[in-house]
Design a protein around this motif. Structure first.
Motif, mmCIF file in Angstrom:
data_model
loop_
_atom_site.group_PDB
_atom_site.id
_atom_site.type_symbol
_atom_site.label_atom_id
_atom_site.label_comp_id
_atom_site.label_asym_id
_atom_site.label_seq_id
_atom_site.Cartn_x
_atom_site.Cartn_y
_atom_site.Cartn_z
ATOM 1 N N VAL A 140 109.664 -71.553 -16.567
ATOM 2 C CA VAL A 140 109.265 -71.093 -15.239
ATOM 3 C C VAL A 140 108.896 -69.614 -15.320
ATOM 4 C CG1 VAL A 140 110.025 -70.819 -12.848
ATOM 5 C CG2 VAL A 140 110.838 -72.751 -14.195
ATOM 6 N N ASP B 111 108.100 -65.585 -14.158
ATOM 7 C CA ASP B 111 108.964 -64.555 -13.556
ATOM 8 C C ASP B 111 109.013 -64.630 -12.030
ATOM 9 O OD1 ASP B 111 109.585 -63.591 -15.987
ATOM 10 O OD2 ASP B 111 108.116 -61.966 -15.975
ATOM 11 N N LEU C 276 108.251 -67.016 -9.893
ATOM 12 C CA LEU C 276 108.879 -68.228 -9.365
ATOM 13 C C LEU C 276 110.390 -68.188 -9.598
ATOM 14 C CD1 LEU C 276 107.355 -70.401 -7.941
ATOM 15 C CD2 LEU C 276 107.405 -71.796 -10.002
ATOM 16 N N LYS D 145 111.900 -68.494 -6.066
ATOM 17 C CA LYS D 145 112.380 -69.851 -5.824
ATOM 18 C C LYS D 145 113.830 -70.028 -6.262
ATOM 19 C CE LYS D 145 111.290 -74.636 -7.038
ATOM 20 N NZ LYS D 145 110.378 -75.465 -7.836
ATOM 21 N N HIS D 146 114.139 -69.515 -7.449
ATOM 22 C CA HIS D 146 115.498 -69.730 -7.960
ATOM 23 C C HIS D 146 116.444 -68.620 -7.555
ATOM 24 C CE1 HIS D 146 114.589 -73.222 -10.580
ATOM 25 N NE2 HIS D 146 113.380 -72.704 -10.548
ATOM 26 N N ARG E 138 116.386 -67.597 -2.930
ATOM 27 C CA ARG E 138 116.974 -68.664 -2.129
ATOM 28 C C ARG E 138 118.505 -68.626 -2.167
ATOM 29 N NH1 ARG E 138 115.493 -74.622 -1.236
ATOM 30 N NH2 ARG E 138 113.370 -74.300 -1.899
ATOM 31 N N ASN E 139 119.043 -68.369 -3.349
ATOM 32 C CA ASN E 139 120.495 -68.273 -3.478
ATOM 33 C C ASN E 139 121.020 -66.935 -2.982
ATOM 34 O OD1 ASN E 139 121.683 -70.716 -4.952
ATOM 35 N ND2 ASN E 139 119.823 -70.299 -6.081
#
Ligand SMILES: Nc1ncnc2c1ncn2[C@@H]1O[C@H](COP(=O)(O)OP(=O)(O)OP(=O)(O)O)[C@@H](O)[C@H]1O
Ligand code: SF4
Ligand SMILES: [Mg+2]
Lengths: 307, 341
Positions: free
Chosen positions: A214, A216, A218, A222-223, A226-227
């Motif tokens: 994946v 950088d 994204l 995304k990872h 979101r958290n």
């Protein structure tokens, strides 16, 4: 999830009881005789006594309390002493909406700038951009609202003449009060986002994402984001609450006719029903916003055990 | 034993990876050589801190830069040096040609994405499939790794799955694009013993089915015996012995390897396979011994061991050992200097 929402709404009931009780007791325990004030300065003792009887102040406290919430539930918060109009009308005609508008714009600014600054800082840890942003955030946090407001008026309204000094109505009027209100929140959200993001970017699942190939961007959005947003959401909710408090000062500085100014004016005029009603409305608003935040936190954070 | 280059899927040559910390440089990996043959399994064993994980992360260039850096060496994968690849080229290789499984199934999956999405993501990236097809493939992968009712599981989040299930999902992610090489860093350490066996069985079967080459890092010599063709024993960032699995168990040559084998608990003892039974402890990474790094703990150490670092040399039966005992020099040396045993 639906069950959770229902339960969460039911949970606000004891909070509401606490809030109404606190507002009610506060008004009864503070010094000053409401009957005396409402009867007017030249009233004789009988007239005051009559007034006290009319207001139900001679009834047992619990009866008065039940009457208070009973009336409040039907939207009757009594009449203002100052204007003689119903308190609910005074609040909801325009003032409530002005403050809500101000708080929403302030929160939106705080979230927007806080998130952007936090993400930039976290992804460029210890860089020049990171250090400067965090220094600015520290300033933003430590500046009192009234001082920031006055400085902004001085710079943008008096010196540059770009924006109106005070008042409400057009979007130009909203800019400075919203910035004043949102600055502290932006600073808190920026710091929170930075630390949350740094923690998340160190997690094993970020390494897993890179190991999958994946890219950088994204990985970060995304990872990571979101958290990282999960704890930030709580801060945003609390921020909205303290914004209501900040509105009192800010509305006074910018002469905006919102709830904050209404409280100040009513306290000055010993307008008991008005103060009581306004505080109650603010408290309820705070509870509602917090409930919404809790629910959205839950939607974001799927990990929280559903039981 | 004479293999041509074509038979090797991966060849690591003189790999040196260091961390640059406030206290100084940590040479986590210091001149590692190893290779994996196509379709075969290489095991890497060694005590905690010997540089096993950093070796595997270096191969995929997943180090946390700039603190950790490959200083020198080559990682030849299918004839090309990965150290020289651009970031973009590396992204195309990761998860596609070379995949990795990590030790912690509890934390290695993203808690806010469904299992299906986490598998489908790499399928979309590498195979350029659309969302729907990638999802269907993800469900197929879940079925392949033996997860019951895969359609339902695909829609669940990691917290809804047990540790063993999550590690199966990790395996599904890593094999989704049919990689030529799979690196598994202690894939079963965090799991229950019965689940461990199942997961190893699964990896072994899938490896056979898909023809994947495997590099497996482990503390557990039982896993080595079960899974591997070749073994590299690491100590303090260096390979100290590199041999066929059979030779490691029947004719180990390096004193450290011998120590590891002796420290495996007997079957009637109910202890974890703890490797720290060798007397002494791993040296401080900031103050590594000048000569052989195992010298402070080695019962055979002689004068030369304290001053000169032995090379990894091929012995009579083709195994490679980094120890003076197996050199001609040894006979000329005096008495052992350590007083252990
Ligand atoms: N981020 C880091 N910063 C500094 N030193 C590090 C870092 N990561 C690893 N090291 C050092 O690198 C060395 C090798 O670590 P590595 O994780 O490869 O060990 P390992 O063999 O995988 O051990 P384990 O069996 O515990 O997983 C250790 O001595 C450690 O101190
Ligand atoms: S080189 Fe010397 S100290 Fe090192 S393992 Fe061999 S005998 Fe022991
Ligand atoms: Mg490790």
């Amino acid at each position: 999830m639906f069950l959770y929402i229902v339960r969460r709404i039911f949970q606000t009931i004891p909070v509401m009881i606490g809030v109404t009780l606190a507002v009610f007791l506060m008004m009864h325990l503070i010094p000053g005789d409401a009957a005396k004030i409402m009867a007017g300065e030249n009233a004789n003792p009988e007239q005051v006594e009559q007034m006290r009887e009319n207001l139900g102040l001679n009834d047992p406290l619990y009866e008065q309390y039940f009457r208070f919430i009973g009336n409040a539930a039907t939207g009757d918060l009594g009449n203002s002493i100052r204007t003689s109009r119903p308190v609910t009308q005074e609040i909801f005609d325009s003032r409530f909406w002005i403050t809500v508008q101000l708080a929403i714009i302030g929160t939106a600014l705080a979230v927007l700038f806080g998130l952007i600054a936090g993400i930039i800082s976290a992804t460029r840890k210890y860089s020049f951009a990171d250090v400067s942003l965090m220094v600015i955030a520290l300033f933003g946090l430590s500046m009192p609202n009234f001082w920031l407001g006055i400085m902004l008026i001085y710079l943008f309204s008096v010196n540059l003449g770009w924006l109106p000094v005070a008042g409400w109505g057009t979007w130009e009027h909203m800019i400075l009060p919203a910035i004043t209100l949102g600055t502290a929140g932006a600073a808190i959200i920026a710091r929170m986002t930075r630390s949350s993001m740094l923690e998340v970017l160190d997690q094993d699942y970020i390494r897993t994402a890179y190991a999958k190939g994946v890219g950088d961007k994204l990985v970060i959005y995304k990872h990571g984001l979101r958290n990282a947003l999960i704890p930030v959401v709580t801060v945003v909710g609390l921020q909205f609450g303290s914004l209501l408090g900040g509105a009192v000062v800010t509305e006074t500085v910018f002469a905006v006719n919102g709830l904050g100014r209404l409280i100040i004016d009513s306290i000055r005029a010993h307008d008991f029903p008005m103060v009581q009603g306004t505080i109650l409305v603010c408290a309820v608003l705070f509870v509602v916003v917090n409930t919404i935040v809790d629910i959205s936190y839950r939607l974001l954070n799927k990990r929280v055990d559903l039981n | 034993m004479n293999l041509t280059k074509e038979d090797k899927i991966l060849e690591v040559k003189n790999l040196c990876t260091s961390f640059f910390t406030d206290e100084g440089e940590v040479k986590a990996v210091d001149g590692v050589d190893l290779s994996i043959e196509k379709g075969k399994t290489l095991g890497i064993v060694g005590e905690s801190g010997s540089g096993k994980s950093i070796t595997s992360l270096s191969i995929l260039r997943l180090l946390q830069e700039p603190a950790g850096r490959i200083k020198e060496g080559e990682v030849i994968f299918k004839g090309e040096d990965l150290v020289k690849k651009t970031k973009k080229q590396m992204r195309e290789i990761r998860g596609n040609n070379i995949s990795m499984i990590f030790q912690e199934p509890m934390t290695s999956l993203n808690p806010t994405l469904t299992c299906g999405e986490q598998i489908a993501e790499s399928i979309r990236i590498h195979q350029k499939l659309n969302k729907k097809k990638a999802w269907a493939k993800a469900v197929d992968m879940l079925k392949l790794v033996g997860i019951p009712s895969p359609e339902k599981r695909a829609k669940q989040y990691p917290f809804e799955l047990s540790g063993g299930m999550r590690q199966r999902v990790m395996i599904a992610i890593s094999l989704a694009c049919n990689p030529e090489l799979l690196i598994a860093d202690e894939p079963t350490t965090a799991l229950d013993v019965t689940i461990q066996a199942q997961i190893l069985e699964l990896i072994k079967n899938l490896q056979k089915e898909l023809g994947t080459s495997l590099m497996i890092i482990t503390h557990d010599l039982g896993v080595v015996a079960e899974m591997c063709d070749k073994v590299a024993v690491m100590y303090c960032g260096k390979v100290v012995e590199y041999a066929d699995v059979k030779t490691i168990f029947t004719n180990p040559k390096h004193p450290y390897t011998i120590g590891l084998l002796n420290s495996v608990p007997k079957h009637d003892e109910d202890v974890e396979g703890d490797l720290s039974i060798i007397p002494g402890s791993v040296p401080n990474p900031f103050h590594l011994p000048e000569g052989c790094r195992f010298a402070p703990r080695c019962p055979h150490a002689k004068e030369i061991c304290l001053t000169k670092l032995p090379h990894l040399e091929e012995t009579f039966d083709g195994d490679k050992v980094r120890c003076w005992i197996h050199s001609e020099e040894w006979e000329k040396q005096g008495k052992a200097v350590n007083a252990h045993e």
